[in-house]
Design an enzyme around this catalytic site. Sequence first.
Site, PDB file in Angstrom:
ATOM      1  N   ASP A   1      -0.695  -6.780  -4.424  1.00 27.17           N
ATOM      2  CA  ASP A   1      -0.388  -6.310  -5.774  1.00 27.17           C
ATOM      3  C   ASP A   1       0.517  -7.293  -6.511  1.00 27.17           C
ATOM      4  O   ASP A   1       1.026  -8.257  -5.933  1.00 27.17           O
ATOM      5  CB  ASP A   1       0.301  -4.947  -5.709  1.00 27.17           C
ATOM      6  CG  ASP A   1      -0.627  -3.841  -5.246  1.00 27.17           C
ATOM      7  OD1 ASP A   1      -1.845  -3.949  -5.484  1.00 27.17           O
ATOM      8  OD2 ASP A   1      -0.128  -2.862  -4.649  1.00 27.17           O
TER       9      ASP A   1
ATOM     10  N   TYR B   1       2.528  -7.230   7.834  1.00 29.42           N
ATOM     11  CA  TYR B   1       3.362  -7.323   6.641  1.00 29.42           C
ATOM     12  C   TYR B   1       4.832  -7.356   7.030  1.00 29.42           C
ATOM     13  O   TYR B   1       5.247  -6.767   8.036  1.00 29.42           O
ATOM     14  CB  TYR B   1       3.121  -6.133   5.703  1.00 29.42           C
ATOM     15  CG  TYR B   1       1.883  -6.248   4.851  1.00 29.42           C
ATOM     16  CD1 TYR B   1       1.937  -6.818   3.584  1.00 29.42           C
ATOM     17  CD2 TYR B   1       0.657  -5.791   5.315  1.00 29.42           C
ATOM     18  CE1 TYR B   1       0.794  -6.917   2.799  1.00 29.42           C
ATOM     19  CE2 TYR B   1      -0.494  -5.895   4.536  1.00 29.42           C
ATOM     20  CZ  TYR B   1      -0.415  -6.453   3.278  1.00 29.42           C
ATOM     21  OH  TYR B   1      -1.541  -6.559   2.505  1.00 29.42           O
TER      22      TYR B   1
END
Length: 271
Positions: free
Chosen positions: A51, A109
């Site tokens: 994003d 992540y």
Amino acid sequence: MRIALGIEYDGSGFAGWQWQNGKRTIQAEVERALSRVADAPVRVTCAGRTDAGVHAIEQVAHFDTESRRSERSWLLGANTALPEDVRILWVRETEPHFHARLSAIARYYRYEILNRPMRSALRPRQFTWCHAPLDVERMREGAAYLVGEHDFSSFRAQQCQSRSPFRRVHFLHVRREGERVIMEIAANAFVHHMVRNIAGVLMAVGAGKRDPAWVGELLAMRDRAKGGVTAPPDGLYLGGVCYPEEFGLARDAVFEHLPADARRYQPDDES
């Protein structure tokens, strides 16, 4: 010919990975640079569409081309054409059936929190700032509820388009390094905003606003409305992607923590 590549980027100045009309995106910059080297249009497919504001230590992508170039030529030529906040780290010719997203066994992540009274003047968009002291032990207790295969409805964005909310978290580690609190998570796949929502919940636990058991309660509720605050994108990094050995792509050392039976995400596995 199918080419795989690793990409590093600072997501601060981008509207995200995916091409968007009239907006600056990583995909658009990478495709423009590769097309220049290929002297033909190039379209890339990535492992995970990050994003706006989210960074990558190593995003993986692939593209098909009929242009014959050496791996070195792809690497140096594309980097010459890329802006300073995007770099291609490596280029490999790979198997025709390799797919950056569908072939992945796991994605990793990293979420970095600057935990001190003052914001950073040097790297304000590379950390998420939290002035309240965070108790890492409490965060670890809460994180333990999320490891394994679960319905992550409480931790996915309401606009998430994934068919299934089920994901398998292989590990979720939280540690402190001086003024930084670092969360590392690997899973077979992630629902939209899953890592940022987990980070927001664990920060609330670490700050003493909630008990660690609250994390397990949220998981059982399967209701995003009960799920707390979504943490900012600033501290989020796509750290790496793990693929089967047949493709010959190097793995980050963090994937040594994966279970032996880790396999790629199959939406039809969950019901």
